[in-house]
Design an enzyme around this catalytic site. Structure first.
Site, PDB file in Angstrom:
ATOM      1  N   ALA A  33       0.849  -1.197   0.000  1.00 20.85           N
ATOM      2  CA  ALA A  33       0.000   0.000   0.000  1.00 20.85           C
ATOM      3  C   ALA A  33       0.875   1.234   0.000  1.00 20.85           C
ATOM      4  O   ALA A  33       2.105   1.146  -0.081  1.00 20.85           O
ATOM      5  CB  ALA A  33      -0.908  -0.011   1.222  1.00 20.85           C
ATOM      6  N   ASN A  34       0.262   2.416   0.063  1.00 25.91           N
ATOM      7  CA  ASN A  34       1.018   3.660   0.226  1.00 25.91           C
ATOM      8  C   ASN A  34       0.219   4.616   1.102  1.00 25.91           C
ATOM      9  O   ASN A  34      -0.886   4.298   1.528  1.00 25.91           O
ATOM     10  CB  ASN A  34       1.350   4.272  -1.147  1.00 25.91           C
ATOM     11  CG  ASN A  34       0.101   4.650  -1.915  1.00 25.91           C
ATOM     12  OD1 ASN A  34      -0.670   5.508  -1.512  1.00 25.91           O
ATOM     13  ND2 ASN A  34      -0.123   3.973  -3.044  1.00 25.91           N
ATOM     14  N   ARG A  35       0.776   5.782   1.373  1.00 23.77           N
ATOM     15  CA  ARG A  35       0.193   6.680   2.377  1.00 23.77           C
ATOM     16  C   ARG A  35      -0.907   7.593   1.845  1.00 23.77           C
ATOM     17  O   ARG A  35      -1.351   8.493   2.556  1.00 23.77           O
ATOM     18  CB  ARG A  35       1.291   7.547   2.997  1.00 23.77           C
ATOM     19  CG  ARG A  35       2.301   6.766   3.794  1.00 23.77           C
ATOM     20  CD  ARG A  35       3.242   7.700   4.537  1.00 23.77           C
ATOM     21  NE  ARG A  35       4.337   6.964   5.144  1.00 23.77           N
ATOM     22  CZ  ARG A  35       4.237   6.286   6.278  1.00 23.77           C
ATOM     23  NH1 ARG A  35       3.082   6.261   6.925  1.00 23.77           N
ATOM     24  NH2 ARG A  35       5.276   5.628   6.756  1.00 23.77           N
TER      25      ARG A  35
END
Ligand code: CTP
Ligand code: CA
Length: 226
Positions: A33-35
């Site tokens: 995932a990412n932020r």
């Protein structure tokens, strides 16, 4: 009977927006995932709907309420997002705000991956995801106005200019994410196009969204001139 188009500067326009991160499964319990929080994309969907557009918001996994009047399609992976964008065409304006995962695991495991007890660390083989914006830029149904975002931590404008050309977009909206922009309430953006660079001052994401939508309405109402 169809409802009459809502009044507003984008009345009668179909706007497709992607927002949020994507999740790329490793196994049934883990993902890459990412932020990205989805806030800027959701704010753009809200602003476009307020301006009277018909809005399709294709959202990665985020916990945000759907803005009023917006049709929302929830997806998890980059490939699902690409399919949902295709299914939403044709549109008049596409704004690709999503932080699409660049890579996915080549073959997600069907069962939870286990330690084998030897201390051996299993490698993750990654493959590149489809580039949704670049595909749209070169598609038969290319939207007349195609806008991408570029989150950069350095050389913000130079990287945005390179992306503009590479992806076949009309504008790249560059934002400097070296601070706490991802997840934060404010954003500082630079709108990079063939016309040059327009830098907006730091402001809440809802105001950034309204400024971008006002500019979209502006160019849609200008007669095209080759
Ligand atoms: N984008 C996309 N599909 C991808 C990757 C990016 O549609 N697989 C879109 C994003 O939604 C954004 C734009 O392309 O509008 C730029 O994304 P960015 O991650 O900044 O560009 P990349 O080409 O992935 O380059 P890099 O991450 O290496 O900087
Ligand atoms: Ca990327």
């Amino acid at each position: 009977l169809l409802a009459p188009p809502a009044p507003g500067p984008l009345a009668g326009q179909h706007v497709v927006i992607t927002a949020g991160p994507t999740h790329e499964p490793i196994d049934p319990v883990r993902y890459i995932a990412n932020r990205s929080s989805g806030k800027q994309g959701f704010a753009l969907a809200a602003a476009a709907a307020e301006a009277g557009a018909q809005v399709t918001l294709i959202a990665g996994p985020v916990q945000l309420p759907t803005p009023p009047g917006v049709r929302r399609v929830d997806v998890e992976t980059a490939r699902e997002m690409a399919e949902a964008v295709d299914a939403a065409l044709p549109c008049d304006v596409a704004i690709m705000v999503a932080a699409v995962a660049d890579w996915r695991v080549a073959e997600a495991a069907g069962q939870k991956r286990k330690k084998d007890g030897s201390g051996h660390i299993p490698p993750l083989e990654l493959v590149e995801n489809p580039d949704i914006l670049a595909s749209l830029g070169h598609a038969m149904l290319r939207p007349p106005l195609l806008i991408g975002f570029a989150a950069e931590t350095e050389h913000v404008i130079e990287h945005a200019k390179a992306k503009l050309a590479r992806k076949g977009a009309d504008w790249i909206i560059a934002n400097d994410v070296s601070g706490d922009v991802m997840g934060g309430a404010n954003n500082t953006v630079h709108i990079v196009s063939a016309m040059g660079v327009e830098s907006l001052s730091e402001m809440p994401k809802a105001d950034v969204a309204r400024a971008i939508i006002a500019k979209v309405a502006d160019v849609l109402h200008q007669p095209y001139d080759a």
